[in-house]
Design an enzyme around this catalytic site. Structure first.
Site, short mmCIF file in Angstrom:
data_model
loop_
_atom_site.label_atom_id
_atom_site.label_comp_id
_atom_site.label_asym_id
_atom_site.label_seq_id
_atom_site.Cartn_x
_atom_site.Cartn_y
_atom_site.Cartn_z
N THR A 101 0.83 -1.20 0.00
CA THR A 101 0.00 0.00 0.00
C THR A 101 0.87 1.26 0.00
O THR A 101 0.57 2.24 -0.68
CB THR A 101 -0.93 0.01 1.23
OG1 THR A 101 -1.82 -1.10 1.14
CG2 THR A 101 -1.73 1.29 1.32
N HIS A 159 2.00 2.08 -3.46
CA HIS A 159 0.95 2.76 -4.23
C HIS A 159 0.94 4.25 -3.91
O HIS A 159 0.84 5.10 -4.80
CB HIS A 159 -0.42 2.17 -3.91
CG HIS A 159 -0.73 0.90 -4.62
ND1 HIS A 159 -0.96 0.85 -5.99
CD2 HIS A 159 -0.85 -0.38 -4.18
CE1 HIS A 159 -1.22 -0.40 -6.35
NE2 HIS A 159 -1.15 -1.16 -5.27
#
Length: 344
Positions: A40, A43
């Site tokens: 995450t 990202h």
């Protein structure tokens, strides 16, 4: 305090001095000792379409996997006190919706994610809701406490249903995939197999597990090997952790009749499947896994933590000042879990 901020939607981050946050009612202020890097965070670093799709905050202090010491508590906090060592449950539930009221806080209808929708833990201090703080034994090494969160995902995925005695395949040997293979092994799964296209990760998996067989996703005929290993029946359980389109399709190919497929990885695009032959005719069971059950997964993780050498999954430790190098190391795929040592 020093904090790693994502200040724009362009690639990159900044290490800045910012004010120490103040805990509000129901929150605690935590002195961050160690934090781990997750996909995450990559990202957010790149600011991919995923960030816009989930409504990620910007500007934002990155990070959500961490361990630290409570140094201040807000009003109405009853279960924690200064000096307590905690790990973070990163799903922040509203506490009022249908899901929260029926024991499914981890899929709250109005859920926020630490380090995505609220400021995170790549900083010297972080604010954490009391409900999301998991108290750890005082002697827990901080870098081990920082990986409790991803360890809990593996525990949730593997133990979602019966596993002992069942032939089990894990697709994807990233840190969570390796932990899935280790948890399945510790829980009594038979004929454990882990497949991945990266030699480094397969070698790391061998050091963490004892009897799990590793297969190279490109060099080995994985479907043929699993067919041979299971007498042509296919695997009882397949855990897909790679998040790749080919990995998901292979998972359904590998599952035997009456078997189950547990989906943990997050594909970035739609996945075409042969539903007739690989789901319907097989009467396959399918589980989707997000995060950890609150707090069933955490209690189970405590029972398994002494059965698995979590430290072997941690391959690199960087100081906060070298967070860019830490992220590059994760991106290289020549690493297991990468930890940022924030404070002693």
């Amino acid at each position: 305090m020093r904090a790693v901020l994502k200040t724009t939607r362009d690639k990159g981050i900044e290490l800045r001095d910012v004010p120490i946050p103040k805990p509000q009612a129901g929150e605690v202020l935590v002195k961050v000792k160690a934090a781990a890097i997750c996909g995450t965070d990559l990202h957010l670093y790149e600011w991919t379409d995923w960030c816009e799709n989930v409504g990620a905050k910007n500007p934002l202090v990155l990070g959500h996997e961490f361990c630290g010491e409570v140094v201040e508590v807000g009003e109405q906090v009853k279960s924690l006190k200064p000096g307590d060592l905690v790990a973070a449950e990163t799903h922040i539930p509203c506490g009022h919706c249908n899901m929260c009221r029926t024991g499914k806080q981890h899929i709250c209808q109005d859920m926020k994610i630490l380090g995505v929708h609220t400021d995170g833990c790549f900083a010297e201090f972080a604010v954490l809701p009391e409900v999301c703080a998991w108290k750890l034994p005082a002697a827990t090494p901080p870098k081990i406490g920082a990986v409790y969160e991803p360890f809990g995902i593996a525990v949730h995925g593997v133990l979602k249903d019966h596993i002992a005695g069942l032939s089990t395949v894990v697709i994807g040997a990233g840190p969570i995939g390796i932990l899935c293979a280790a948890v399945a092994e510790a829980a009594g799964a038979s004929q454990g197999v882990l497949t991945d296209p990266h030699d480094y990760r397969l070698e790391l998996a061998k050091s963490v597990t004892q009897n799990v067989k590793t297969l190279h996703a490109k060099r080995d005929d994985v479907i043929a090997v699993i067919g041979s290993e299971t007498g042509g029946q296919g695997a009882d359980v397949v855990l897909e952790v790679s998040g790749s389109v080919s990995g998901v399709r292979t998972a359904f190919d590998l599952a035997g009749k009456g078997g189950r497929v547990t989906l943990i990885g997050l594909p970035s695009q739609e996945v075409p499947l042969d539903l007739v032959n690989n789901v319907i005719y097989k009467e396959a069971r399918i589980y989707g896994i997000t995060g950890r059950e609150m707090f069933q997964s955490w209690y189970l993780a405590e029972r398994f933590v002494d059965k698995i050498d979590l430290e072997r999954v941690i391959t690199h430790v960087f100081p906060l000042e070298e967070v860019e190098q830490a992220i590059a190391t994760v991106q290289s795929r020549m690493a297991g879990k990468v930890v940022i040592q924030v404070q002693d």
